[in-house]
Write a protein that holds these residues in place. Structure first.
Motif, PDB file in Angstrom:
ATOM      1  N   LYS A 174      -3.186   4.227   6.403  1.00  0.00           N
ATOM      2  CA  LYS A 174      -4.621   4.568   6.592  1.00  0.00           C
ATOM      3  C   LYS A 174      -5.527   3.368   5.887  1.00  0.00           C
ATOM      4  CE  LYS A 174      -8.565   7.303   7.572  1.00  0.00           C
ATOM      5  NZ  LYS A 174      -9.458   6.065   7.185  1.00  0.00           N
ATOM      6  N   TYR A 205       3.152   6.677   7.596  1.00  0.00           N
ATOM      7  CA  TYR A 205       1.497   7.011   7.795  1.00  0.00           C
ATOM      8  C   TYR A 205       0.788   6.010   6.870  1.00  0.00           C
ATOM      9  CZ  TYR A 205      -3.086   9.381   7.754  1.00  0.00           C
ATOM     10  OH  TYR A 205      -4.354   9.240   7.954  1.00  0.00           O
ATOM     11  N   LEU A 221       0.534   6.452  12.653  1.00  0.00           N
ATOM     12  CA  LEU A 221       2.092   6.825  12.125  1.00  0.00           C
ATOM     13  C   LEU A 221       2.913   5.885  12.852  1.00  0.00           C
ATOM     14  CD1 LEU A 221       2.093  10.700  13.071  1.00  0.00           C
ATOM     15  CD2 LEU A 221       2.653   9.606  10.785  1.00  0.00           C
TER      16      LEU A 221
END
Length: 930
Positions: free
Chosen positions: A602, A600, A610
């Protein structure tokens, strides 16, 4: 009681009969014990390992006859028969004898044989470095299957796999001892310009294709891992010296030097240090193409000439001579006219140079595998970089500093990477602004008497043309040619001539100025900070499976003082983070290997993503010499720092990144609106904000077709990939075979489009904005966005290695690559696949032709392909290259002498449109204690 005794004796007899004990030892070919070797009962999940002295004892309820398999990393498997109880076995394991037996770490973040790797992987080890025919180990990587190297400069080679690459290859990741070697502001690796010394390289591993599931956003097209030698294991002083010549038609024959030294010492079993220094110097490949990028058939007599490696002639406009002469339209006509440019050889620094230093301290507080490491690397180089323009990168410096703690089960490291652009400058803007130093482009509205280049051109062309028609009786074509020649000659009066003091003075002033309206220097002190870690918990669960968890955090700090990014008011910072887990499990007598992982990530500007990966590998055959694998994974790529925050005038277009905050940060003033003097907005300058490129623009293709169409360009978001791969590795007799095929589907492919922003009006209003286009009052912008269609790519590789004529090594490999998308649905999309469809490579050699003497020959053929990049688009012809070397070892002085040639036949070629032709490098070298 007697019955009980009898029964007990019977049970004891049965029990005793059921126990089989085998003992013995496992050693290598030099009779050294192999500790930790695995001893496994074939067909059963039973086994043991050897102790520190290589001894083992194995108990089983299995009755002879049966087989035991002995394995250890770095050695070939060995299977033997057990025919009786209490048998003693003395086993000798041989070192891995084929490329499939070599150990890699990159594919799964844990040691495993290439044979069992869940994905494609290439390895380049110490023996390969010794055999390489290229002038450097890094250049030798181009002989690996599936690997492309685009040569941008003598000191800057860009590696890529599976297509979609330029020299600014931000789709391919390079790690040096775990540190990302990308220049923070440029977002890509400058080859080995500031990388690792050849003496300190232990191995190089390349993972072609997406690897986001373990390595995050940067691991999109592939990863290169360079692993250095540990000073505990590789001690002493090593050195090498290379000298020779580079040979190119445009540059002649020039000296080439490359020297290096490595020193490493373990003061005890707890403390070891090492240091490296290397220096390379040579004449870079000159780029001298004079082809007109807009009109390939034209020559320098064309009034609108724009040479590929000629700069300054990008300053051009369509001049309506009738308007200036006050004559009816069609009397004289109009023409595209460009300023006279300078050739790259008069502007660029071709003194290629690379200086690399590093220092490391390794500390093992308990004398075991727990290790603390400090590693500092500083590299400085001079090279040529081809991006939006051709940049002379003079004195570029990059630093990496790392602290790491690790053992066999975990690592955690933190490092910082920073760059300093030194005296780097843009050769195109150097030419543009040297021209402006001696004469401005357009008339000065505040001083009508000041001469301007276009004013002089127009003022000379009109009477010369009319005189040719009316007095000399020339045809319109003849009159036009004569008038253009006379106009250019008059407008060029006072032009600065390269090599003169006046030119050098103006040139030095321009390349020291970071304002691209007057100078050419770019300033970049960008850096990033990175922390990542990994923990293998297999030892906590009795090695039931190999389970790893890890994560990373990165913070960028952009600092170009407004010369590259829109950071004129101070540095820009942002961050991203990620976490992952992976499980590997062997089943069916260790024949079936399952790998599953998920990550994951960000970025602060985008939603999290993912990246899963699943792979199955099965080892078949009685001798376990066939391995089949399949894998599927998803990956992603975050927009780069430049995709988000660039604000650069590249001459042909202004590049403006599409981070939401950037759209209003890029503010530019354009003077002298309307060359033809039609002040339709009542002023001579306008201000354009970067947002207009995305919200108030026409597509370039529609303007070129004569039917302008307004477009709204979406701001950028992460790019996604879904990839499937299947492969086979095997040993069939004397042949080692490795083949693979892949299919990729890209969604939201990060793309650039070129749009046209009118200086006034609203795109699509069918009024004022069209008048702006008609008057030439517009500015091209390059936007950063995503493709509106999916892009597919596919391909495969096959490699065969064998021994011929006894002990001669022969290897041949073939690579195929192709892509497709719906061009009609997205006409302005520029995929920049930049990869030949077919490539063939071969090698032939012998490491011991006779005592201490070896040789190697490499052959490469590349199919023709179309190169597409911001600098220029064009065809790259097919080429054939032959490299060769001979080497002689002198064990008494621990030395290897080598003589060789890269592009031995000196058949010049280029790997990218606009770069210099690659000639030959002939060299001799002496390496001590390699």
């Amino acid at each position: 009681m007697r019955r009980l005794v009898i029964i007990s004796l019977m049970l004891f007899g049965v029990f005793s009969y059921a126990q089989t004990t085998v003992q013995g030892s496992v050693v290598d070919e030099d009779n050294n014990p192999i500790p930790g070797a695995n001893v496994v009962l074939v067909g059963k999940a039973e086994g043991t390992t050897t102790d520190f002295d290589g001894n083992f004892t194995f108990n089983t309820s299995e009755q002879p006859p049966f087989q035991l398999r002995f394995t250890s990393i770095g050695f070939s498997d060995f299977i033997t028969d057990v025919t009786s109880n209490n048998q003693t076995l003395n086993i000798t394991l041989s070192e891995a004898s084929t490329i499939l037996d070599e150990i890699v770490i990159s594919a799964s973040r844990t040691p495993e044989r290439i044979f069992e790797s869940p994905v494609s992987v290439e390895r380049f080890g110490l023996n390969d470095i010794k055999k390489t025919t290229a002038e450097s180990f890094y250049g030798g990587l181009q002989n690996l299957k599936g690997v492309d190297i685009n040569t941008n400069s003598l000191t800057f080679q860009s590696i890529n796999t599976r297509g979609f690459a330029t020299f600014a290859n931000n789709r391919f990741l390079q790690l040096v001892d775990g540190m990302d070697n990308s220049a923070p502001g440029l977002n890509f690796v400058l080859g080995n310009l500031v990388g690792m010394s050849e003496l300190d390289v232990q191995s190089v591993e390349i993972l072609p294709g997406a690897s986001s599931a373990l390595y995050g956003a940067g691991a999109f097209n592939g990863i290169l891992f360079m692993n250095s030698k540990n000073p505990f294991d590789f001690q002493g002083i090593s050195a090498y010296g290379k000298t020779g010549i580079t040979s190119q038609e445009a540059a002649g024959d020039n000296n080439y030097y490359d020297f290096g030294i490595r020193a490493a010492h373990a003061f005890s079993d707890k403390l070891a240090v090492k240091a490296n220094l290397s220096f390379l110097k040579g004449e870079d490949w000159h780029a001298t193409s004079l082809v007109d990028v807009n009109n390939p058939g034209a020559d320098r007599t064309d009034p609108g000439y724009d040479g590929l490696n000629v700069y300054g002639d990008e300053v051009a406009d369509v001049i309506d001579f009738d308007s200036f002469a006050g004559l009816p339209t069609g009397t004289i006509g109009s023409a595209l006219v460009s300023r006279t440019g300078y050739e790259e050889r008069d502007l660029a620094n071709y003194n290629a140079e690379s200086v690399k230093t590093d220092f490391a301290v390794h500390y093992r507080p308990f004398g075991n595998d727990l290790e603390f490491i400090y590693n500092g690397r500083i590299g400085r180089g001079t090279t040529i970089y081809q991006g939006a323009n051709r940049y002379s990168v003079d004195g570029f410096t990059m630093q990496q500093h790392k602290l790491e703690i690790k053992n066999d089960n975990f690592f955690i490291r933190g490092y910082i990477v920073s760059e300093n652009s030194g005296d780097a400058y843009d050769t195109r803007f150097a030419a543009i602004n040297v021209n402006r130093q001696w004469k401005r482009d357009l008339p000065n509205p505040n001083d009508p008497n000041e001469r301007s280049w276009f004013g002089d051109y127009i003022g000379t062309y009109i009477p010369t043309y009319l005189g040719g028609i009316q007095q000399a009786g020339l045809s319109p074509e003849q009159a036009s040619a004569a008038a253009h020649a006379a106009a250019r000659e008059f407008a060029d009066e006072g032009r600065l001539i390269p090599g003169t003091p006046q030119f050098e003075s103006a040139f030095n002033t321009v390349i020291s100025d970071g304002d691209l309206t007057t100078g050419a220097k770019f300033i970049d002190n960008t850096k990033f900070r990175h922390v990542n870690g990994n923990y293998n918990i297999a030892h906590l669960i009795d090695d039931w499976a190999d389970i790893q968890i890890g994560g990373s955090f990165r913070e960028y700090e952009l600092n170009s003082q407004g010369t590259i990014f829109t950071d004129i008011d101070g540095p820009i910072t942002y961050n991203e983070y990620g976490a992952y887990a992976q499980l590997q499990k062997k089943l069916l007598d260790d024949r079936l290997k399952f790998t599953g992982s998920v990550r994951y990530d960000k970025n602060e500007f985008f939603d999290g993503f993912l990246s899963p990966r699943v792979a199955l590998g099965y080892t078949a055959g009685a001798r376990r010499n066939h391995n089949f694998r399949i894998s599927a994974q998803q990956g992603f790529r975050n927009p780069t720092t430049q995709d988000l925050f660039i604000g650069l005038n590249a001459g042909r277009a202004i590049l403006v990144g599409s981070a939401p905050a950037n759209l209003d940060r890029d503010v530019r003033t354009f003077n002298d609106v309307s060359l033809n003097g039609q002040q339709v907005i009542g002023q001579s300058s306008v201000q354009i904000v970067g947002r207009a490129a995305y919200e108030n623009a026409f597509s370039l293709s529609s303007v070129q077709s004569g039917a302008p169409e307004a477009v709204n360009t979406p701001i950028i978001k992460p790019e996604e990939i879904t990839t499937f791969e299947a492969g086979y590795r095997g040993q069939i007799g004397k042949f080692t075979i490795d083949l693979s095929g892949y299919f990729n589907r890209y969604k939201d492919f990060i793309a650039n489009t070129t749009v046209v922003v009118p200086y006034y009006g609203t795109a699509g209003d069918n009024a004022l904005s069209l008048l702006a286009l008609q008057n030439g009052d517009f500015q091209p912008y390059q936007t950063y966005t995503n493709a509106e269609v999916d892009i597919d790519s596919w391909g495969g590789t096959v490699g065969v290695d064998t021994k011929v004529f006894g002990d001669f090594d022969l290897g041949v490999n073939y690579t195929y690559a192709e892509f497709d998308f719906d061009q009609a649905r997205f006409p302005d999309f520029r995929p920049s696949f930049n990869t030949p469809k077919h490539r063939v490579k071969a090698s032939f050699g012998n490491t011991e032709l006779f005592k201490n003497f070896g040789f190697n020959v490499n052959y490469r053929w590349s199919d023709a392909f179309f190169w597409q990049a911001t600098f220029a688009d064009g065809d790259v012809p097919a080429y054939t290259v032959v490299d060769a070397q001979i080497n002689y070892s002198v064990p008494s002085i621990k030395s290897i002498f080598k003589a060789g040639g890269s592009n031995l036949l000196n058949e010049e070629y280029f790997t990218a449109f606009g770069s210099g032709n690659i000639g030959a490098i002939y060299y001799i070298s002496w390496t001590i204690n390699p």
